[in-house]
Each structure stands twice: as C-alpha cells, then as structure tokens.
Design a protein around this motif. Structure first.
Motif, PDB file in Angstrom:
ATOM      1  N   TYR A 177     -13.274  -3.089  -0.790  1.00  0.00           N
ATOM      2  CA  TYR A 177     -13.251  -4.040   0.323  1.00  0.00           C
ATOM      3  C   TYR A 177     -11.921  -4.784   0.356  1.00  0.00           C
ATOM      4  CZ  TYR A 177     -14.545  -8.374   2.836  1.00  0.00           C
ATOM      5  OH  TYR A 177     -14.593  -9.451   3.687  1.00  0.00           O
ATOM      6  N   LEU A 178     -11.527  -5.338  -0.773  1.00  0.00           N
ATOM      7  CA  LEU A 178     -10.259  -6.061  -0.841  1.00  0.00           C
ATOM      8  C   LEU A 178      -9.085  -5.126  -0.600  1.00  0.00           C
ATOM      9  CD1 LEU A 178     -10.968  -8.344  -3.931  1.00  0.00           C
ATOM     10  CD2 LEU A 178     -10.974  -9.001  -1.533  1.00  0.00           C
ATOM     11  N   GLU A 179      -9.176  -3.936  -1.157  1.00  0.00           N
ATOM     12  CA  GLU A 179      -8.117  -2.952  -0.989  1.00  0.00           C
ATOM     13  C   GLU A 179      -7.942  -2.593   0.483  1.00  0.00           C
ATOM     14  OE1 GLU A 179      -7.211   0.469  -4.010  1.00  0.00           O
ATOM     15  OE2 GLU A 179      -8.689   1.190  -2.573  1.00  0.00           O
ATOM     16  N   GLY A 180      -9.057  -2.465   1.196  1.00  0.00           N
ATOM     17  CA  GLY A 180      -8.993  -2.118   2.611  1.00  0.00           C
ATOM     18  C   GLY A 180      -8.346  -3.195   3.452  1.00  0.00           C
ATOM     19  N   LEU A 181      -8.587  -4.451   3.124  1.00  0.00           N
ATOM     20  CA  LEU A 181      -7.942  -5.534   3.858  1.00  0.00           C
ATOM     21  C   LEU A 181      -6.472  -5.643   3.495  1.00  0.00           C
ATOM     22  CD1 LEU A 181     -10.655  -8.346   3.745  1.00  0.00           C
ATOM     23  CD2 LEU A 181     -10.309  -6.553   5.436  1.00  0.00           C
ATOM     24  N   TRP A 182      -6.132  -5.256   2.293  1.00  0.00           N
ATOM     25  CA  TRP A 182      -4.738  -5.282   1.848  1.00  0.00           C
ATOM     26  C   TRP A 182      -3.943  -4.182   2.530  1.00  0.00           C
ATOM     27  CZ3 TRP A 182      -2.524  -2.442  -2.755  1.00  0.00           C
ATOM     28  CH2 TRP A 182      -1.238  -2.901  -3.067  1.00  0.00           C
ATOM     29  N   CYS A 183      -4.513  -2.956   2.589  1.00  0.00           N
ATOM     30  CA  CYS A 183      -3.836  -1.849   3.266  1.00  0.00           C
ATOM     31  C   CYS A 183      -4.879  -0.847   3.746  1.00  0.00           C
ATOM     32  CB  CYS A 183      -2.844  -1.154   2.340  1.00  0.00           C
ATOM     33  SG  CYS A 183      -2.035   0.274   3.124  1.00  0.00           S
ATOM     34  N   PRO A 184      -5.116  -0.762   5.056  1.00  0.00           N
ATOM     35  CA  PRO A 184      -6.102   0.196   5.576  1.00  0.00           C
ATOM     36  C   PRO A 184      -5.772   1.647   5.227  1.00  0.00           C
ATOM     37  CG  PRO A 184      -5.539  -1.436   7.244  1.00  0.00           C
ATOM     38  CD  PRO A 184      -4.582  -1.637   6.116  1.00  0.00           C
ATOM     39  N   LEU A 185      -4.481   1.985   5.146  1.00  0.00           N
ATOM     40  CA  LEU A 185      -4.114   3.362   4.806  1.00  0.00           C
ATOM     41  C   LEU A 185      -4.507   3.691   3.372  1.00  0.00           C
ATOM     42  CD1 LEU A 185      -2.781   6.061   5.370  1.00  0.00           C
ATOM     43  CD2 LEU A 185      -0.559   5.013   4.833  1.00  0.00           C
ATOM     44  N   LEU A 186      -4.262   2.774   2.456  1.00  0.00           N
ATOM     45  CA  LEU A 186      -4.669   2.985   1.069  1.00  0.00           C
ATOM     46  C   LEU A 186      -6.181   3.154   0.983  1.00  0.00           C
ATOM     47  CD1 LEU A 186      -4.198   3.038  -1.989  1.00  0.00           C
ATOM     48  CD2 LEU A 186      -4.163   0.535  -1.956  1.00  0.00           C
ATOM     49  N   PHE A 187      -6.916   2.324   1.713  1.00  0.00           N
ATOM     50  CA  PHE A 187      -8.380   2.409   1.746  1.00  0.00           C
ATOM     51  C   PHE A 187      -8.818   3.778   2.272  1.00  0.00           C
ATOM     52  CE2 PHE A 187     -12.289   1.847   4.264  1.00  0.00           C
ATOM     53  CZ  PHE A 187     -13.153   1.346   3.306  1.00  0.00           C
ATOM     54  N   TRP A 188      -8.199   4.233   3.348  1.00  0.00           N
ATOM     55  CA  TRP A 188      -8.551   5.532   3.938  1.00  0.00           C
ATOM     56  C   TRP A 188      -8.270   6.667   2.950  1.00  0.00           C
ATOM     57  CZ3 TRP A 188      -6.124  10.103   5.132  1.00  0.00           C
ATOM     58  CH2 TRP A 188      -6.776  10.947   6.034  1.00  0.00           C
ATOM     59  N   CYS A 189      -7.117   6.598   2.299  1.00  0.00           N
ATOM     60  CA  CYS A 189      -6.768   7.643   1.329  1.00  0.00           C
ATOM     61  C   CYS A 189      -7.728   7.655   0.146  1.00  0.00           C
ATOM     62  CB  CYS A 189      -5.340   7.448   0.826  1.00  0.00           C
ATOM     63  SG  CYS A 189      -4.059   7.845   2.031  1.00  0.00           S
ATOM     64  N   ARG A 190      -8.185   6.497  -0.257  1.00  0.00           N
ATOM     65  CA  ARG A 190      -9.093   6.424  -1.403  1.00  0.00           C
ATOM     66  C   ARG A 190     -10.329   7.290  -1.159  1.00  0.00           C
ATOM     67  NH1 ARG A 190      -7.752   4.778  -6.189  1.00  0.00           N
ATOM     68  NH2 ARG A 190      -7.071   2.700  -5.526  1.00  0.00           N
ATOM     69  N   TYR A 210       4.165  -1.884   8.498  1.00  0.00           N
ATOM     70  CA  TYR A 210       4.510  -2.419   7.185  1.00  0.00           C
ATOM     71  C   TYR A 210       4.730  -3.924   7.260  1.00  0.00           C
ATOM     72  CZ  TYR A 210       5.249   2.523   6.281  1.00  0.00           C
ATOM     73  OH  TYR A 210       5.077   3.881   6.165  1.00  0.00           O
ATOM     74  N   GLY A 211       4.154  -4.629   6.299  1.00  0.00           N
ATOM     75  CA  GLY A 211       4.258  -6.080   6.277  1.00  0.00           C
ATOM     76  C   GLY A 211       3.238  -6.771   7.153  1.00  0.00           C
ATOM     77  N   ILE A 212       2.474  -5.996   7.935  1.00  0.00           N
ATOM     78  CA  ILE A 212       1.442  -6.568   8.809  1.00  0.00           C
ATOM     79  C   ILE A 212       0.084  -5.998   8.412  1.00  0.00           C
ATOM     80  CG2 ILE A 212       0.642  -6.846  11.186  1.00  0.00           C
ATOM     81  CD1 ILE A 212       3.563  -6.516  12.068  1.00  0.00           C
ATOM     82  N   ASP A 213      -0.121  -4.703   8.681  1.00  0.00           N
ATOM     83  CA  ASP A 213      -1.365  -4.061   8.253  1.00  0.00           C
ATOM     84  C   ASP A 213      -1.366  -3.855   6.739  1.00  0.00           C
ATOM     85  OD1 ASP A 213      -2.257  -3.830  10.935  1.00  0.00           O
ATOM     86  OD2 ASP A 213      -1.002  -2.057  11.185  1.00  0.00           O
ATOM     87  N   VAL A 259       0.513   3.967  -1.912  1.00  0.00           N
ATOM     88  CA  VAL A 259       0.695   4.973  -0.865  1.00  0.00           C
ATOM     89  C   VAL A 259       1.937   4.663  -0.031  1.00  0.00           C
ATOM     90  CG1 VAL A 259      -0.302   6.019   1.202  1.00  0.00           C
ATOM     91  CG2 VAL A 259      -1.761   5.530  -0.774  1.00  0.00           C
ATOM     92  N   CYS A 260       2.010   3.454   0.509  1.00  0.00           N
ATOM     93  CA  CYS A 260       3.115   3.110   1.407  1.00  0.00           C
ATOM     94  C   CYS A 260       4.461   3.073   0.690  1.00  0.00           C
ATOM     95  CB  CYS A 260       2.840   1.770   2.083  1.00  0.00           C
ATOM     96  SG  CYS A 260       1.409   1.801   3.198  1.00  0.00           S
ATOM     97  N   SER A 261       4.476   2.651  -0.564  1.00  0.00           N
ATOM     98  CA  SER A 261       5.748   2.560  -1.283  1.00  0.00           C
ATOM     99  C   SER A 261       6.401   3.927  -1.426  1.00  0.00           C
ATOM    100  CB  SER A 261       5.540   1.927  -2.661  1.00  0.00           C
ATOM    101  OG  SER A 261       4.691   2.732  -3.469  1.00  0.00           O
ATOM    102  N   LYS A 262       5.589   4.975  -1.535  1.00  0.00           N
ATOM    103  CA  LYS A 262       6.148   6.321  -1.658  1.00  0.00           C
ATOM    104  C   LYS A 262       6.866   6.736  -0.381  1.00  0.00           C
ATOM    105  CE  LYS A 262       4.625   6.862  -5.803  1.00  0.00           C
ATOM    106  NZ  LYS A 262       5.600   6.801  -6.925  1.00  0.00           N
ATOM    107  N   VAL A 263       6.349   6.296   0.754  1.00  0.00           N
ATOM    108  CA  VAL A 263       7.002   6.592   2.031  1.00  0.00           C
ATOM    109  C   VAL A 263       8.309   5.817   2.148  1.00  0.00           C
ATOM    110  CG1 VAL A 263       6.765   6.504   4.544  1.00  0.00           C
ATOM    111  CG2 VAL A 263       4.770   7.045   3.117  1.00  0.00           C
ATOM    112  N   ARG A 292      13.736  -7.325   2.383  1.00  0.00           N
ATOM    113  CA  ARG A 292      12.439  -6.693   2.535  1.00  0.00           C
ATOM    114  C   ARG A 292      11.736  -7.039   3.851  1.00  0.00           C
ATOM    115  NH1 ARG A 292      10.715  -4.378  -2.420  1.00  0.00           N
ATOM    116  NH2 ARG A 292      12.504  -3.040  -2.842  1.00  0.00           N
ATOM    117  N   SER A 293      11.547  -8.321   4.148  1.00  0.00           N
ATOM    118  CA  SER A 293      10.764  -8.678   5.332  1.00  0.00           C
ATOM    119  C   SER A 293      11.425  -8.171   6.610  1.00  0.00           C
ATOM    120  CB  SER A 293      10.556 -10.195   5.397  1.00  0.00           C
ATOM    121  OG  SER A 293      11.802 -10.869   5.439  1.00  0.00           O
ATOM    122  N   LYS A 294      12.754  -8.295   6.702  1.00  0.00           N
ATOM    123  CA  LYS A 294      13.461  -7.797   7.884  1.00  0.00           C
ATOM    124  C   LYS A 294      13.438  -6.273   7.917  1.00  0.00           C
ATOM    125  CE  LYS A 294      15.840  -8.330  11.631  1.00  0.00           C
ATOM    126  NZ  LYS A 294      15.207  -8.918  12.831  1.00  0.00           N
TER     127      LYS A 294
END
Length: 518
Positions: free
Chosen positions: A49-62, A238-241, A250-254, A267-269
């Motif tokens: 649940y927490l992982e999904g709110l942190w990153c939906p893509l990571l949650f989906w991949c899980r 990135y930085g939003i979802d 997952v995202c860091s590899k991209v 980073r933020s910019k």
C-alpha cells in the motif's frame, strides 16, 4: 483522495523492504516467497500500500513484472534485521504477551488469541483483499485495544502515519475496536550505562489524532491502487507520481541513462525537464539558469576535457604541510548501543588507515589498525593512532566525519584531548577542491565523492575489492561483533584492503593535483 497525502510518502520504503510486522528472518528466499504469494493473490499488504502511493509503477511491477525489481542488497537485509531486533525489544515492554505464529494459520490463531485479552505480538488481519500484521496489540478497557507500530528510526515520520492508518482501516473492517494508536521509535538521546534500559532506549508517541483523518482516505487509495494493478503499465511523472525516483528501484534504472539526471545538484529541475522529454545535457533550454558549478560540468561533458582552476589549486596545495598524514576511519553505528557511553546510531570507529609522507615526493609509510570484533574498540584504536606525528597536515576526504570521530574520542578519553586536538587542528579536507569545482573531470558525472573522483583522475577504482563500500565494511564488522565471532582471514584482508585504498587513493589523487598545478 490519495494525492492529497502523497507528500507524506517522501522516503518511504527507500530500501523497498517489508515492514517490521510483515518480515520473518530476512533472506532472499523468504522475501521472494512472500512477494510471490501476495502477487498471486492480488493481496495488498500495508507495505505494498505504501509502496503504491510512493510509486505506482513500482507497485505495478511488484505484481505484474517483478523481474524488473532487483533483489535486496546486503545493506537492505541488514536494515531489516535491525528493525526486527528493535521489535523484539519492544515486545519486552509488555508482560504476558503472546507471539502469533507466522504462516498460513496466523489469521485463525489471531482470532483465537483475541478472546484471551492478552498483549498480542504480530497478530494478522485480512479483509476485502487487504492484509496487515500489527506489531503490538495491547488490550485496553472492556473490548478495545491499543495499537503500537514499532520503527527503528529515531523520530515519528509522516510515512509512519499512513502505515498506521492502513492498519486501523483493516482492523475496522475486521470489527476490532482500537482505542489509540502509537508509534514506538528509538531514542537517540539515551546513553547506555551498564545494562541496556529498553524503556529508556525506546520512546512511544500517541499518534491517534494525526492518523484518524488519514483512515478515511484509505478506501480511495486502495481503489486507485487496484485500478493501477489491473491496468496497463502506468506512465509516471518523475517527482510527482514517483516521489523519489533516484531511490526507486524501478525508476532509478531508467534515469541512469539520462545525462541530465547526473547534473550536479539539479534533481528537482531535472525531473521537470525529463517529464517534458528533455533528457540530455545538450538539450537543456537556454532559459534554464545553471549555477557556475553546473555550467562547468556541462562544458566539460560537452568537450570531454578536464577543468582546472590552476591559481586556486596552487593556493590549496600551498597550504599542505609535511610530514603529511592521510587518514581514514571506518565505523559502525548500531541502533542498539553496545557499549557504555554510546547512544543509538552513534558511530563507533573500529578501523583506520594512515599513510605518512615525510616530504613531497618521498615514499609513504603505511600504518593500519583493525580491531577484533569483541568489546569496545575505541581505546585500542586511540593507542594505535598515536603513530600520527605532532606536525604536518592531517588530510582526509570529506573531513567532517574524521573530525567527528576525533571529537568523540576526546569526550570519551579527556586525558588524551591534547593529542587529539593536535590532530583536529591540522585537518585538511581534500574533497574541497572537487566540491568547489576547482577541478572537474567529465567522468565524475556531477559527483564529488571519493568513489567518483578516484577513477576519473587516476583510473583506479574499488570495483575489484571484496568490500567496496563503507556500509559493507560496517555491516561485516558489526555482524561479527554482535554474533561474537572472529573475522576470517579473508574478511580481515578485505576490510584492510578497502580502508587502505581510501588513503592510498588520496595520495594518488594528490600526486595528480601536483602534476596539474605545475
């Protein structure tokens, strides 16, 4: 709605581990089995649940493409074991408690034990495809319960509130009445003297009022996550979802493939530009303001040439006095204080490497110390450190850490404060010329740490060592210390080689700086 509280997720599950109540002995096989079970059943646990709110893509991949998620490294597994030990200590605060057995029978056993009205350790609850284990559930008056979530951090964080909110939501579905909710954390102000005082080490904070508004949002959050789960691979901003893409497995590899992501302190910019399709340094729009350091990096990476500010480099080197001492400490920082006069997570040095160069161009002498993993190593380390002479610069890379270790030794051994302050007063930070971009090599890719500078300037690296990172050294020594075993010859050699490369590396870098300055 879920987005209204997504800000609470910053940093959550940065090592994408199971929460304290959901983990067993931390090893890859146990974790794989757990992840596969939840994925197969489409069960959303509190960690997912927490992982999904942190990153939906990571949650989906899980659930849908777990091969894209790397296995936990040794440091992540070690952190999990630390959390487990803190949880075991917390259980000792509640007398007469009963541990709910792990396994497929845990929910049925929880229902049986609820009738006994005794403190329950890791009871399991499930309803509507949701699952959670509660760290500690303690009977309150009549038919109510007090819930305690145990964390190995030193303060209550906003991500913990969402964790507790999910548990309260699931328990409500299971018709379990909760009177209050608290988070137990480690008190890093507690100083051990004699036997460990668990009530002093752990602090409990009532978070009921903060959590209740979040409970009402869990249903919407779960609905969103189920839509993610059943849909195609989500596209994330990135930085939003994905709130912390650089820590997302997952995202860091991209992002690693985008040169703009490597721009120093950008980073933020960078996330904003990447979301717009701008991924290379060469594509940065002209109206984007860059700092002087960022401009140096961009120019170097475009030209492939080294940047050197010769006057500033000569000024730095002119302040280096011989005999030169190049010093590096290694330390561990246990969550549970192991020795008198230590706090939780206080760094305790157990090793150093020292190269001494009597005059510029002279052959260095090497001294080293590695404690045996038994008892407090600091007195022996201090005795070994007396090879540091009374004159000449004492150089370290990112000198703040070495300064802190020396100051702590002063506090512990006041009779040696004159000797130790004599070292502190002569400290010189080699990193400063890289942090200030007096020198910048395009192969540093925006980084100014030793692991980036050494290979860029000298071609040497830590890649072939058995121990190649400071946290690996810490874990190796601390595990041996806590288990009461001796280091093997291979382990001792690996630790000595790693620490020696830090000081030899500084010497190699310094030689390169002299060449560039001349």
């Amino acid at each position: 709605m879920w987005r209204s509280h997504i800000r609470f997720i910053i940093g959550v599950l940065s090592n994408y581990s199971l929460s304290l109540a959901e983990r067993d002995t931390p090893n890859q096989n146990t974790l794989k089995t757990t992840f596969q079970f939840f994925a197969r059943m489409n069960v959303i646990s509190k960690s997912r649940y927490l992982e999904g709110l942190w990153c939906p893509l990571l949650f989906w991949c899980r659930f849908n493409d777990p091969s894209r998620i790397p296995e936990l490294d040794r440091m992540s597994l070690f952190r999990m074991s630390v959390g487990h030990r803190i949880g075991d200590l917390a259980k000792g605060l509640f007398q007469g408690g009963v541990e709910v057995p792990h396994g497929s029978d845990s929910i049925r056993r929880t229902l049986e034990l609820l009738e006994r009205r005794v403190p329950l350790f890791e009871p399991a609850f499930s309803s509507d495809g949701l699952f959670c284990k509660v760290d500690l559930l303690v009977p309150a008056h009549e038919d109510e319960w007090d819930l305690f979530e145990v964390k190995s951090s030193t303060k209550v964080e906003e991500k913990h509130l969402l964790d507790v909110a999910f548990q309260l939501y699931v328990l409500k579905l299971c018709n379990v009445k909760v009177r209050s909710a608290s988070v137990i954390v480690v008190n890093n102000e507690y100083v051990r003297r004699g036997e460990l005082d668990v009530s002093g080490l752990l602090s409990s904070y009532d978070v009921t009022d903060e959590v209740l508004p979040l409970v009402s949002e869990v249903a919407d959050n779960v609905a969103f996550l189920r839509d993610v789960l059943s849909g195609p691979e989500p596209k994330v901003s990135y930085g939003i979802d994905c709130r912390e893409p650089d820590k997302c497995p997952v995202c860091s590899k991209v992002l690693e493939g985008f040169s703009i992501f490597r721009l120093h302190r950008f980073r933020s910019k960078a996330y904003e530009l990447i979301n717009e399709g701008i991924i290379d340094l060469d594509s940065i729009p002209g109206d984007v303001r860059l700092s002087d350091k960022q401009r140096i990096q961009v120019d170097c990476e475009r030209s492939g040439k080294l940047h050197v500010d010769v006057p500033l480099l000569r000024e730095f080197l002119g302040g280096v006095e011989y005999p030169l001492h190049l010093l590096d400490f290694e330390s561990f920082n246990s969550a549970i204080p192991l020795f008198d006069d230590t706090r939780a997570y206080e760094h305790v040095p157990f090793q150093f490497s020292l190269h001494v160069v009597k005059s510029r161009g002279a052959e260095p002498e090497h001294f080293e110390f590695l404690a045996e993993p038994k008892g407090d190593p600091r007195a022996q380390l201090l005795d070994a450190l007396r090879v540091v002479g009374p004159s000449g610069s004492v150089m370290a890379f990112n000198v703040g850490f070495e300064r802190r270790m020396l100051e702590q030794l002063c506090d512990l051994f006041p009779e040696s404060s004159s000797f130790l302050h004599g070292i502190i007063d002569r400290l010189v930070d080699l990193q400063v010329v890289f942090r200030d971009f007096v020198i910048y090599h395009p192969d540093q890719h925006g980084k100014t740490g030793m692991k980036a500078v050494l290979p860029a300037l000298t071609g040497k690296s830590y890649g072939d060592l058995d121990v190649s990172r400071g946290d690996e050294a810490m874990v190796l020594f601390q595990e041996a210390l806590e288990s009461g075993r001796r280091l093997s010859e291979g382990e001792r050699r690996a630790l000595l080689e790693y620490c020696a490369l830090d000081t030899q590396g500084m010497l190699d870098i310094l030689r390169r700086l002299y060449d560039l300055a001349s």
